[in-house]
Design a protein around this motif. Structure first.
Motif, PDB file in Angstrom:
ATOM      1  N   ARG A  56      12.412  -2.930  -4.838  1.00 22.60           N
ATOM      2  CA  ARG A  56      13.005  -4.063  -5.557  1.00 22.60           C
ATOM      3  C   ARG A  56      14.498  -3.851  -5.782  1.00 22.60           C
ATOM      4  N   ALA A  57      14.910  -2.627  -6.051  1.00 21.13           N
ATOM      5  CA  ALA A  57      16.334  -2.331  -6.234  1.00 21.13           C
ATOM      6  C   ALA A  57      17.127  -2.602  -4.960  1.00 21.13           C
ATOM      7  N   ARG A  58      16.438  -2.608  -3.824  1.00 19.71           N
ATOM      8  CA  ARG A  58      17.075  -2.893  -2.533  1.00 19.71           C
ATOM      9  C   ARG A  58      16.875  -4.340  -2.102  1.00 19.71           C
ATOM     10  N   GLY A  59      16.388  -5.173  -3.003  1.00 21.08           N
ATOM     11  CA  GLY A  59      16.239  -6.593  -2.713  1.00 21.08           C
ATOM     12  C   GLY A  59      14.944  -6.976  -2.029  1.00 21.08           C
ATOM     13  N   ILE A  60      13.978  -6.081  -2.023  1.00 18.90           N
ATOM     14  CA  ILE A  60      12.689  -6.347  -1.393  1.00 18.90           C
ATOM     15  C   ILE A  60      11.697  -6.723  -2.492  1.00 18.90           C
ATOM     16  N   ALA A  61      11.100  -7.891  -2.385  1.00 19.68           N
ATOM     17  CA  ALA A  61      10.206  -8.408  -3.425  1.00 19.68           C
ATOM     18  C   ALA A  61       8.802  -7.824  -3.286  1.00 19.68           C
ATOM     19  N   ALA A  62       8.692  -6.519  -3.440  1.00 21.39           N
ATOM     20  CA  ALA A  62       7.428  -5.811  -3.253  1.00 21.39           C
ATOM     21  C   ALA A  62       6.539  -5.942  -4.484  1.00 21.39           C
ATOM     22  N   GLU A  63       5.236  -5.962  -4.230  1.00 20.80           N
ATOM     23  CA  GLU A  63       4.228  -6.003  -5.286  1.00 20.80           C
ATOM     24  C   GLU A  63       3.121  -5.011  -4.955  1.00 20.80           C
ATOM     25  N   ILE A  64       2.499  -4.462  -6.005  1.00 20.44           N
ATOM     26  CA  ILE A  64       1.371  -3.545  -5.832  1.00 20.44           C
ATOM     27  C   ILE A  64       0.072  -4.328  -5.999  1.00 20.44           C
ATOM     28  N   HIS A  65      -0.858  -4.073  -5.089  1.00 19.19           N
ATOM     29  CA  HIS A  65      -2.182  -4.691  -5.166  1.00 19.19           C
ATOM     30  C   HIS A  65      -3.232  -3.577  -5.177  1.00 19.19           C
ATOM     31  N   ALA A  66      -3.965  -3.476  -6.278  1.00 21.79           N
ATOM     32  CA  ALA A  66      -5.011  -2.461  -6.380  1.00 21.79           C
ATOM     33  C   ALA A  66      -6.291  -2.905  -5.670  1.00 21.79           C
ATOM     34  N   GLN A  67      -6.416  -4.215  -5.445  1.00 23.69           N
ATOM     35  CA  GLN A  67      -7.558  -4.747  -4.708  1.00 23.69           C
ATOM     36  C   GLN A  67      -7.044  -5.724  -3.659  1.00 23.69           C
ATOM     37  N   ASP A  68      -7.529  -5.552  -2.438  1.00 26.69           N
ATOM     38  CA  ASP A  68      -7.131  -6.433  -1.341  1.00 26.69           C
ATOM     39  C   ASP A  68      -8.140  -6.256  -0.216  1.00 26.69           C
ATOM     40  N   GLU A  69      -8.272  -7.274   0.620  1.00 30.35           N
ATOM     41  CA  GLU A  69      -9.245  -7.213   1.710  1.00 30.35           C
ATOM     42  C   GLU A  69      -8.917  -6.146   2.751  1.00 30.35           C
ATOM     43  N   VAL A  70      -7.685  -5.667   2.826  1.00 30.58           N
ATOM     44  CA  VAL A  70      -7.362  -4.614   3.789  1.00 30.58           C
ATOM     45  C   VAL A  70      -7.764  -3.235   3.297  1.00 30.58           C
ATOM     46  N   LEU A  71      -8.106  -3.118   2.014  1.00 36.75           N
ATOM     47  CA  LEU A  71      -8.535  -1.841   1.455  1.00 36.75           C
ATOM     48  C   LEU A  71     -10.044  -1.692   1.622  1.00 36.75           C
ATOM     49  N   GLY A  72     -10.450  -0.511   2.039  1.00 43.97           N
ATOM     50  CA  GLY A  72     -11.878  -0.246   2.236  1.00 43.97           C
ATOM     51  C   GLY A  72     -12.440   0.633   1.132  1.00 43.97           C
ATOM     52  N   PRO A  73     -13.739   0.908   1.206  1.00 47.48           N
ATOM     53  CA  PRO A  73     -14.390   1.707   0.171  1.00 47.48           C
ATOM     54  C   PRO A  73     -13.732   3.069  -0.072  1.00 47.48           C
ATOM     55  N   SER A  74     -13.362   3.773   0.983  1.00 52.25           N
ATOM     56  CA  SER A  74     -12.728   5.084   0.781  1.00 52.25           C
ATOM     57  C   SER A  74     -11.346   4.933   0.152  1.00 52.25           C
ATOM     58  N   ASP A  75     -10.641   3.822   0.451  1.00 45.03           N
ATOM     59  CA  ASP A  75      -9.358   3.566  -0.201  1.00 45.03           C
ATOM     60  C   ASP A  75      -9.539   3.427  -1.709  1.00 45.03           C
ATOM     61  N   TYR A  76     -10.550   2.686  -2.106  1.00 49.55           N
ATOM     62  CA  TYR A  76     -10.807   2.505  -3.536  1.00 49.55           C
ATOM     63  C   TYR A  76     -11.156   3.830  -4.202  1.00 49.55           C
ATOM     64  N   LEU A  77     -11.953   4.660  -3.540  1.00 48.09           N
ATOM     65  CA  LEU A  77     -12.314   5.967  -4.104  1.00 48.09           C
ATOM     66  C   LEU A  77     -11.090   6.856  -4.281  1.00 48.09           C
ATOM     67  N   ALA A  78     -10.128   6.764  -3.358  1.00 48.20           N
ATOM     68  CA  ALA A  78      -8.941   7.616  -3.397  1.00 48.20           C
ATOM     69  C   ALA A  78      -7.789   7.002  -4.193  1.00 48.20           C
ATOM     70  N   GLY A  79      -7.959   5.790  -4.685  1.00 51.40           N
ATOM     71  CA  GLY A  79      -6.889   5.144  -5.442  1.00 51.40           C
ATOM     72  C   GLY A  79      -5.766   4.613  -4.577  1.00 51.40           C
ATOM     73  N   VAL A  80      -6.061   4.355  -3.311  1.00 53.45           N
ATOM     74  CA  VAL A  80      -5.067   3.791  -2.400  1.00 53.45           C
ATOM     75  C   VAL A  80      -4.754   2.358  -2.840  1.00 53.45           C
ATOM     76  N   LYS A  81      -3.473   2.003  -2.736  1.00 54.87           N
ATOM     77  CA  LYS A  81      -3.045   0.654  -3.108  1.00 54.87           C
ATOM     78  C   LYS A  81      -2.253   0.035  -1.963  1.00 54.87           C
ATOM     79  N   LEU A  82      -2.196  -1.273  -1.960  1.00 58.09           N
ATOM     80  CA  LEU A  82      -1.390  -2.008  -1.003  1.00 58.09           C
ATOM     81  C   LEU A  82      -0.080  -2.382  -1.674  1.00 58.09           C
ATOM     82  N   ILE A  83       1.017  -2.028  -1.046  1.00 55.69           N
ATOM     83  CA  ILE A  83       2.336  -2.491  -1.475  1.00 55.69           C
ATOM     84  C   ILE A  83       2.786  -3.477  -0.411  1.00 55.69           C
ATOM     85  N   ALA A  84       3.057  -4.699  -0.826  1.00 55.19           N
ATOM     86  CA  ALA A  84       3.364  -5.748   0.163  1.00 55.19           C
ATOM     87  C   ALA A  84       4.526  -6.617  -0.309  1.00 55.19           C
ATOM     88  N   TRP A  85       5.210  -7.219   0.672  1.00 53.37           N
ATOM     89  CA  TRP A  85       6.279  -8.187   0.421  1.00 53.37           C
ATOM     90  C   TRP A  85       6.310  -9.205   1.532  1.00 53.37           C
TER      91      TRP A  85
END
Length: 143
Positions: free
Chosen positions: A114-143
């Motif tokens: 964001r400091a570089r002008g990129i409108a990034a957001e964190i998503h803790a749940q998203d269709e691209v995340l799978g079961p192992s992602d949820y177990l490991a706390g993986v998140k989607l950062i997207a803009w």
């Protein structure tokens, strides 16, 4: 142009070319990029390769690799590849690796983007995340 950070054997670049006729700039360790280019060419998909980074990338993609970089490389890649990109997504496993490797947490990554002008957001749940992602706390950062 799609910029892929962390390329494996180049499968995503081939799929980008087949599905969207997009060229992908491969960003990884030099030996990994060389192997991926060789595999892509042997598969008959040399058109999938963007050989340099000129202009604004349409999209930046990183499946875990960006969040596995230390702060210095993250800063370098942000400036070189992410700034000015129309869209992007980072599957971030910062919660697993950041502390041990000198990287940034998900929140710190988003603040830097964001400091570089990129409108990034964190998503803790998203269709691209799978079961192992949820177990490991993986998140989607997207803009």
């Amino acid at each position: 142009v799609v910029v892929e950070i962390g390329v494996g054997y180049g499968g995503l670049a081939v799929m980008n070319e087949i599905v969207s006729k997009a060229c992908t700039l491969l960003v990884d360790l030099p030996v990994v990029v060389d192997v991926a280019r060789n595999v892509i060419r042997r598969l008959g998909h040399a058109a999938a390769l963007a050989e340099n980074h000129e202009g604004r990338p349409v999209c930046v993609v990183s499946n875990y690799a960006f969040s596995e970089l230390n702060r210095e490389l993250q800063d370098e890649y942000m400036e070189k590849y992410l700034v000015g990109s129309a869209h992007g997504m980072i599957l971030s496993n910062a919660g697993v690796f950041a502390g041990a490797i000198g990287g940034r947490s998900d929140e710190e990554l988003v603040a830097c983007l964001r400091a570089r002008g990129i409108a990034a957001e964190i998503h803790a749940q998203d269709e691209v995340l799978g079961p192992s992602d949820y177990l490991a706390g993986v998140k989607l950062i997207a803009w």
